[in-house]
Design a protein around this motif. Structure first.
Motif, PDB file in Angstrom:
ATOM      1  N   PHE A 111      62.839  68.875   0.966  1.00  0.00           N
ATOM      2  CA  PHE A 111      62.840  68.393   2.322  1.00  0.00           C
ATOM      3  C   PHE A 111      63.210  66.955   2.324  1.00  0.00           C
ATOM      4  O   PHE A 111      62.876  66.024   1.740  1.00  0.00           O
ATOM      5  CB  PHE A 111      61.596  68.625   2.981  1.00  0.00           C
ATOM      6  CG  PHE A 111      61.339  70.127   3.276  1.00  0.00           C
ATOM      7  CD1 PHE A 111      60.542  70.857   2.473  1.00  0.00           C
ATOM      8  CD2 PHE A 111      61.797  70.691   4.729  1.00  0.00           C
ATOM      9  CE1 PHE A 111      60.530  72.123   2.797  1.00  0.00           C
ATOM     10  CE2 PHE A 111      61.417  71.933   5.102  1.00  0.00           C
ATOM     11  CZ  PHE A 111      60.765  72.735   3.802  1.00  0.00           C
ATOM     12  N   GLY A 112      64.164  66.796   3.554  1.00  0.00           N
ATOM     13  CA  GLY A 112      64.708  65.399   3.819  1.00  0.00           C
ATOM     14  C   GLY A 112      63.565  64.876   4.751  1.00  0.00           C
ATOM     15  O   GLY A 112      62.538  65.203   4.887  1.00  0.00           O
ATOM     16  N   SER A 113      63.801  63.454   4.886  1.00  0.00           N
ATOM     17  CA  SER A 113      62.581  62.703   5.663  1.00  0.00           C
ATOM     18  C   SER A 113      62.883  63.098   7.155  1.00  0.00           C
ATOM     19  O   SER A 113      61.736  62.574   7.874  1.00  0.00           O
ATOM     20  CB  SER A 113      62.697  61.256   5.344  1.00  0.00           C
ATOM     21  OG  SER A 113      64.139  60.837   5.897  1.00  0.00           O
ATOM     22  N   GLY A 114      63.667  63.613   7.680  1.00  0.00           N
ATOM     23  CA  GLY A 114      63.561  64.136   9.020  1.00  0.00           C
ATOM     24  C   GLY A 114      64.377  63.039  10.087  1.00  0.00           C
ATOM     25  O   GLY A 114      64.634  61.995   9.762  1.00  0.00           O
ATOM     26  N   THR A 115      64.828  63.675  11.174  1.00  0.00           N
ATOM     27  CA  THR A 115      65.357  63.079  12.339  1.00  0.00           C
ATOM     28  C   THR A 115      64.636  63.446  13.438  1.00  0.00           C
ATOM     29  O   THR A 115      64.405  64.605  13.998  1.00  0.00           O
ATOM     30  CB  THR A 115      66.682  63.463  12.541  1.00  0.00           C
ATOM     31  OG1 THR A 115      67.577  62.887  11.255  1.00  0.00           O
ATOM     32  CG2 THR A 115      67.502  62.819  13.745  1.00  0.00           C
ATOM     33  N   ARG A 116      64.134  62.307  14.295  1.00  0.00           N
ATOM     34  CA  ARG A 116      63.409  62.488  15.244  1.00  0.00           C
ATOM     35  C   ARG A 116      64.261  62.172  16.495  1.00  0.00           C
ATOM     36  O   ARG A 116      64.737  61.398  16.728  1.00  0.00           O
ATOM     37  CB  ARG A 116      62.067  61.481  15.362  1.00  0.00           C
ATOM     38  CG  ARG A 116      61.257  61.895  16.625  1.00  0.00           C
ATOM     39  CD  ARG A 116      60.127  60.821  16.721  1.00  0.00           C
ATOM     40  NE  ARG A 116      59.171  60.954  15.479  1.00  0.00           N
ATOM     41  CZ  ARG A 116      58.170  61.963  15.265  1.00  0.00           C
ATOM     42  NH1 ARG A 116      58.015  62.630  16.616  1.00  0.00           N
ATOM     43  NH2 ARG A 116      57.510  62.157  14.391  1.00  0.00           N
ATOM     44  N   LEU A 117      64.600  63.437  17.249  1.00  0.00           N
ATOM     45  CA  LEU A 117      65.556  63.603  18.415  1.00  0.00           C
ATOM     46  C   LEU A 117      64.840  63.718  19.839  1.00  0.00           C
ATOM     47  O   LEU A 117      63.862  64.526  19.754  1.00  0.00           O
ATOM     48  CB  LEU A 117      66.422  64.514  18.148  1.00  0.00           C
ATOM     49  CG  LEU A 117      67.374  64.718  19.438  1.00  0.00           C
ATOM     50  CD1 LEU A 117      68.336  63.586  19.275  1.00  0.00           C
ATOM     51  CD2 LEU A 117      68.324  65.752  19.275  1.00  0.00           C
ATOM     52  N   THR A 118      64.991  62.632  20.850  1.00  0.00           N
ATOM     53  CA  THR A 118      64.680  62.929  21.913  1.00  0.00           C
ATOM     54  C   THR A 118      65.638  63.070  23.008  1.00  0.00           C
ATOM     55  O   THR A 118      66.624  62.377  22.925  1.00  0.00           O
ATOM     56  CB  THR A 118      63.798  61.724  22.363  1.00  0.00           C
ATOM     57  OG1 THR A 118      62.447  61.395  21.324  1.00  0.00           O
ATOM     58  CG2 THR A 118      63.080  61.716  23.750  1.00  0.00           C
ATOM     59  N   VAL A 119      65.544  64.000  23.478  1.00  0.00           N
ATOM     60  CA  VAL A 119      66.745  64.016  24.773  1.00  0.00           C
ATOM     61  C   VAL A 119      66.123  64.009  26.219  1.00  0.00           C
ATOM     62  O   VAL A 119      65.158  64.775  26.529  1.00  0.00           O
ATOM     63  CB  VAL A 119      67.144  65.646  24.782  1.00  0.00           C
ATOM     64  CG1 VAL A 119      68.564  65.873  25.678  1.00  0.00           C
ATOM     65  CG2 VAL A 119      67.974  65.880  23.296  1.00  0.00           C
ATOM     66  N   VAL A 120      66.603  62.942  26.817  1.00  0.00           N
ATOM     67  CA  VAL A 120      66.162  62.916  28.155  1.00  0.00           C
ATOM     68  C   VAL A 120      67.069  63.105  29.455  1.00  0.00           C
ATOM     69  O   VAL A 120      68.205  63.524  29.143  1.00  0.00           O
ATOM     70  CB  VAL A 120      65.808  61.157  28.321  1.00  0.00           C
ATOM     71  CG1 VAL A 120      64.865  60.790  27.217  1.00  0.00           C
ATOM     72  CG2 VAL A 120      67.215  60.458  27.876  1.00  0.00           C
TER      73      VAL A 120
END
Lengths: 110, 113
Positions: A101-110
Protein backbone atom coordinates in the motif's frame (compact mmCIF):
# COMPACT_ATOMS: atom_id res chain seq x y z
CA UNK A 1 13.41 1.69 -4.34
CA UNK A 2 10.40 3.83 -3.40
CA UNK A 3 7.68 1.12 -3.60
CA UNK A 4 4.28 2.78 -4.06
CA UNK A 5 4.26 6.57 -4.18
CA UNK A 6 1.07 8.60 -3.90
CA UNK A 7 0.74 12.32 -4.54
CA UNK A 8 -0.46 14.63 -3.20
CA UNK A 9 -0.61 13.67 0.47
CA UNK A 10 -3.34 16.21 1.25
CA UNK A 11 -5.84 18.03 -0.95
CA UNK A 12 -8.84 20.27 -0.42
CA UNK A 13 -11.28 20.62 -3.32
CA UNK A 14 -14.42 22.59 -3.84
CA UNK A 15 -17.56 20.77 -4.91
CA UNK A 16 -17.57 20.36 -8.67
CA UNK A 17 -13.82 20.67 -9.14
CA UNK A 18 -11.83 17.95 -10.80
CA UNK A 19 -8.49 16.47 -9.84
CA UNK A 20 -6.23 13.50 -10.35
CA UNK A 21 -4.68 11.45 -7.57
CA UNK A 22 -1.37 10.01 -8.67
CA UNK A 23 -0.01 6.56 -7.92
CA UNK A 24 3.35 5.35 -9.14
CA UNK A 25 5.23 2.13 -8.42
CA UNK A 26 8.75 0.97 -9.19
CA UNK A 27 8.31 -2.73 -8.42
CA UNK A 28 7.07 -3.78 -11.89
CA UNK A 29 3.86 -5.20 -10.41
CA UNK A 30 1.14 -5.85 -12.98
CA UNK A 31 -1.75 -5.43 -10.53
CA UNK A 32 -2.65 -2.01 -9.14
CA UNK A 33 -5.74 -0.83 -7.32
CA UNK A 34 -7.40 2.08 -5.57
CA UNK A 35 -9.22 1.96 -2.23
CA UNK A 36 -11.00 4.54 -0.15
CA UNK A 37 -11.15 4.54 3.63
CA UNK A 38 -13.91 6.32 5.52
CA UNK A 39 -14.03 6.76 9.33
CA UNK A 40 -14.97 3.56 11.12
CA UNK A 41 -14.79 1.59 7.91
CA UNK A 42 -12.34 -0.74 6.34
CA UNK A 43 -10.97 0.01 2.91
CA UNK A 44 -13.29 -0.37 -0.09
CA UNK A 45 -12.14 -1.15 -3.61
CA UNK A 46 -12.78 1.58 -6.19
CA UNK A 47 -11.02 0.40 -9.36
CA UNK A 48 -8.26 -2.00 -10.23
CA UNK A 49 -5.99 -2.95 -13.11
CA UNK A 50 -4.29 -6.24 -13.92
CA UNK A 51 -1.93 -4.70 -16.44
CA UNK A 52 -1.32 -1.80 -18.79
CA UNK A 53 -4.41 -1.06 -20.87
CA UNK A 54 -6.72 -3.09 -18.61
CA UNK A 55 -8.94 -1.60 -15.92
CA UNK A 56 -12.07 -2.75 -14.14
CA UNK A 57 -14.53 -1.56 -11.53
CA UNK A 58 -14.45 -2.41 -7.88
CA UNK A 59 -17.19 -2.07 -5.28
CA UNK A 60 -17.55 1.72 -5.26
CA UNK A 61 -16.57 3.02 -8.74
CA UNK A 62 -19.16 5.76 -9.20
CA UNK A 63 -17.65 9.23 -9.56
CA UNK A 64 -14.15 7.94 -10.33
CA UNK A 65 -12.28 7.19 -13.55
CA UNK A 66 -9.00 5.38 -14.06
CA UNK A 67 -6.65 4.55 -16.88
CA UNK A 68 -3.47 2.48 -17.09
CA UNK A 69 -1.19 3.47 -19.94
CA UNK A 70 2.01 2.19 -18.30
CA UNK A 71 2.89 -0.49 -15.78
CA UNK A 72 4.24 2.15 -13.39
CA UNK A 73 1.31 4.57 -13.12
CA UNK A 74 -2.35 4.24 -12.17
CA UNK A 75 -4.00 7.65 -11.73
CA UNK A 76 -7.44 8.09 -10.18
CA UNK A 77 -9.57 10.93 -11.56
CA UNK A 78 -12.43 12.72 -9.89
CA UNK A 79 -14.30 14.54 -12.66
CA UNK A 80 -16.68 16.52 -10.47
CA UNK A 81 -15.88 16.23 -6.78
CA UNK A 82 -18.68 15.81 -4.25
CA UNK A 83 -18.57 16.05 -0.44
CA UNK A 84 -19.30 12.29 -0.30
CA UNK A 85 -15.86 11.75 -1.83
CA UNK A 86 -14.14 13.17 1.23
CA UNK A 87 -11.99 10.25 2.29
CA UNK A 88 -8.49 8.85 2.50
CA UNK A 89 -7.42 7.16 -0.72
CA UNK A 90 -4.90 4.34 -0.86
CA UNK A 91 -3.22 2.87 -3.89
CA UNK A 92 -2.03 -0.73 -3.68
CA UNK A 93 -0.07 -3.09 -5.86
CA UNK A 94 0.02 -6.85 -5.69
CA UNK A 95 2.51 -9.56 -6.59
CA UNK A 96 1.67 -13.17 -5.88
CA UNK A 97 -0.29 -12.93 -2.65
CA UNK A 98 1.29 -9.81 -1.21
CA UNK A 99 -0.22 -6.34 -1.36
CA UNK A 100 1.85 -3.16 -0.96
CA UNK A 101 0.00 0.00 0.00
CA UNK A 102 1.00 3.60 -0.62
CA UNK A 103 1.00 6.20 2.13
CA UNK A 104 -2.40 7.59 1.15
CA UNK A 105 -3.97 10.84 -0.01
CA UNK A 106 -6.29 12.64 2.39
CA UNK A 107 -8.95 14.42 0.31
CA UNK A 108 -11.49 16.88 1.63
CA UNK A 109 -14.30 18.17 -0.60
CA UNK A 110 -16.03 21.29 0.69
CA UNK B 1 -23.04 -10.46 -0.65
CA UNK B 2 -19.45 -10.72 0.52
CA UNK B 3 -19.08 -9.82 4.19
CA UNK B 4 -16.12 -9.62 6.53
CA UNK B 5 -17.01 -9.08 10.17
CA UNK B 6 -14.52 -8.33 12.90
CA UNK B 7 -15.15 -8.33 16.58
CA UNK B 8 -14.70 -6.61 18.79
CA UNK B 9 -14.58 -3.28 16.96
CA UNK B 10 -13.09 -1.59 20.00
CA UNK B 11 -10.90 -3.12 22.66
CA UNK B 12 -9.21 -1.55 25.65
CA UNK B 13 -6.92 -3.84 27.55
CA UNK B 14 -4.14 -3.73 30.06
CA UNK B 15 -0.51 -4.46 29.41
CA UNK B 16 0.41 -8.04 30.08
CA UNK B 17 -3.01 -9.46 29.24
CA UNK B 18 -3.93 -11.82 26.42
CA UNK B 19 -6.75 -11.29 23.98
CA UNK B 20 -8.12 -12.48 20.65
CA UNK B 21 -9.63 -10.59 17.72
CA UNK B 22 -12.03 -12.56 15.56
CA UNK B 23 -12.62 -12.26 11.83
CA UNK B 24 -15.57 -14.04 10.20
CA UNK B 25 -16.07 -13.96 6.46
CA UNK B 26 -18.72 -15.14 4.05
CA UNK B 27 -16.66 -16.03 0.96
CA UNK B 28 -15.01 -19.31 0.14
CA UNK B 29 -11.65 -17.57 -0.25
CA UNK B 30 -8.70 -19.41 1.24
CA UNK B 31 -6.54 -16.32 1.51
CA UNK B 32 -6.81 -14.04 4.48
CA UNK B 33 -4.73 -11.00 5.40
CA UNK B 34 -4.10 -9.12 8.62
CA UNK B 35 -2.96 -5.51 8.63
CA UNK B 36 -2.03 -2.96 11.24
CA UNK B 37 -2.76 0.74 10.86
CA UNK B 38 -1.46 3.51 13.10
CA UNK B 39 -3.33 6.85 13.19
CA UNK B 40 -2.77 8.83 9.99
CA UNK B 41 -0.60 6.09 8.49
CA UNK B 42 -0.86 3.47 5.80
CA UNK B 43 -1.48 -0.25 6.25
CA UNK B 44 1.33 -2.46 7.43
CA UNK B 45 1.09 -6.10 6.44
CA UNK B 46 1.22 -8.46 9.42
CA UNK B 47 0.24 -11.88 8.12
CA UNK B 48 -0.91 -13.59 4.95
CA UNK B 49 -2.70 -16.88 5.59
CA UNK B 50 -2.95 -19.05 2.52
CA UNK B 51 -4.50 -22.33 3.56
CA UNK B 52 -6.74 -24.05 6.04
CA UNK B 53 -5.03 -24.56 9.36
CA UNK B 54 -2.35 -21.96 8.63
CA UNK B 55 -0.80 -20.47 11.73
CA UNK B 56 1.75 -17.66 11.73
CA UNK B 57 3.46 -15.89 14.59
CA UNK B 58 5.47 -12.72 14.85
CA UNK B 59 6.49 -11.56 18.29
CA UNK B 60 3.42 -11.24 20.50
CA UNK B 61 0.97 -11.70 17.61
CA UNK B 62 -0.27 -15.01 16.27
CA UNK B 63 -2.80 -15.49 13.47
CA UNK B 64 -4.67 -18.60 12.44
CA UNK B 65 -7.10 -19.56 9.71
CA UNK B 66 -9.95 -22.07 9.67
CA UNK B 67 -11.40 -22.03 6.17
CA UNK B 68 -14.14 -24.53 7.02
CA UNK B 69 -15.49 -22.24 9.74
CA UNK B 70 -14.58 -19.15 7.66
CA UNK B 71 -12.87 -17.78 10.72
CA UNK B 72 -9.50 -16.22 11.39
CA UNK B 73 -8.16 -15.12 14.75
CA UNK B 74 -5.44 -12.71 15.76
CA UNK B 75 -4.16 -13.53 19.23
CA UNK B 76 -2.21 -11.05 21.30
CA UNK B 77 0.00 -12.43 24.03
CA UNK B 78 1.17 -10.33 26.97
CA UNK B 79 0.14 -7.08 25.31
CA UNK B 80 2.45 -4.07 25.37
CA UNK B 81 1.58 -0.43 24.70
CA UNK B 82 3.35 -0.43 21.33
CA UNK B 83 0.70 -2.79 19.98
CA UNK B 84 -1.96 -0.08 20.28
CA UNK B 85 -3.32 0.41 16.73
CA UNK B 86 -6.23 -0.52 14.49
CA UNK B 87 -6.11 -4.04 13.11
CA UNK B 88 -7.87 -5.07 9.93
CA UNK B 89 -8.54 -8.44 8.43
CA UNK B 90 -9.25 -8.77 4.72
CA UNK B 91 -10.08 -11.57 2.33
CA UNK B 92 -9.44 -11.97 -1.38
CA UNK B 93 -12.46 -11.13 -3.46
CA UNK B 94 -14.59 -8.04 -3.63
CA UNK B 95 -18.21 -7.32 -4.40
CA UNK B 96 -19.45 -8.19 -7.87
CA UNK B 97 -16.56 -10.55 -8.48
CA UNK B 98 -14.00 -7.77 -8.53
CA UNK B 99 -10.34 -8.70 -8.06
CA UNK B 100 -9.24 -7.13 -4.80
CA UNK B 101 -9.66 -7.26 -1.05
CA UNK B 102 -12.74 -6.98 1.12
CA UNK B 103 -11.90 -5.55 4.52
CA UNK B 104 -13.50 -5.81 7.91
CA UNK B 105 -14.28 -2.56 9.72
CA UNK B 106 -11.21 -2.88 11.90
CA UNK B 107 -10.55 -3.41 15.60
CA UNK B 108 -9.35 -0.31 17.42
CA UNK B 109 -7.02 -1.62 20.12
CA UNK B 110 -5.86 0.47 23.05
CA UNK B 111 -3.37 -1.05 25.47
CA UNK B 112 -3.08 0.77 28.74
CA UNK B 113 -0.24 0.53 31.25
Amino acid sequence: NAGVTQTPKFQVLKTGQSMTLQCAQDMNHEYMSWYRQDPGMGLRLIHYSVGAGITDQGEVPNGYNVSRSTTEDFPLRLLSAAPSQTSVYFCATRRDYGYTFGSGTRLTVV
Amino acid sequence: ELRVEQNPLFLSMQEGKNYTIYCNYSTTSDRLYWYRQDPGKSLESLFVLLSNGAVKQEGRLMASLDTKARLSTLHITAAVHDLSATYFCAVDGAGGGADGLTFGKGTHLIIQP
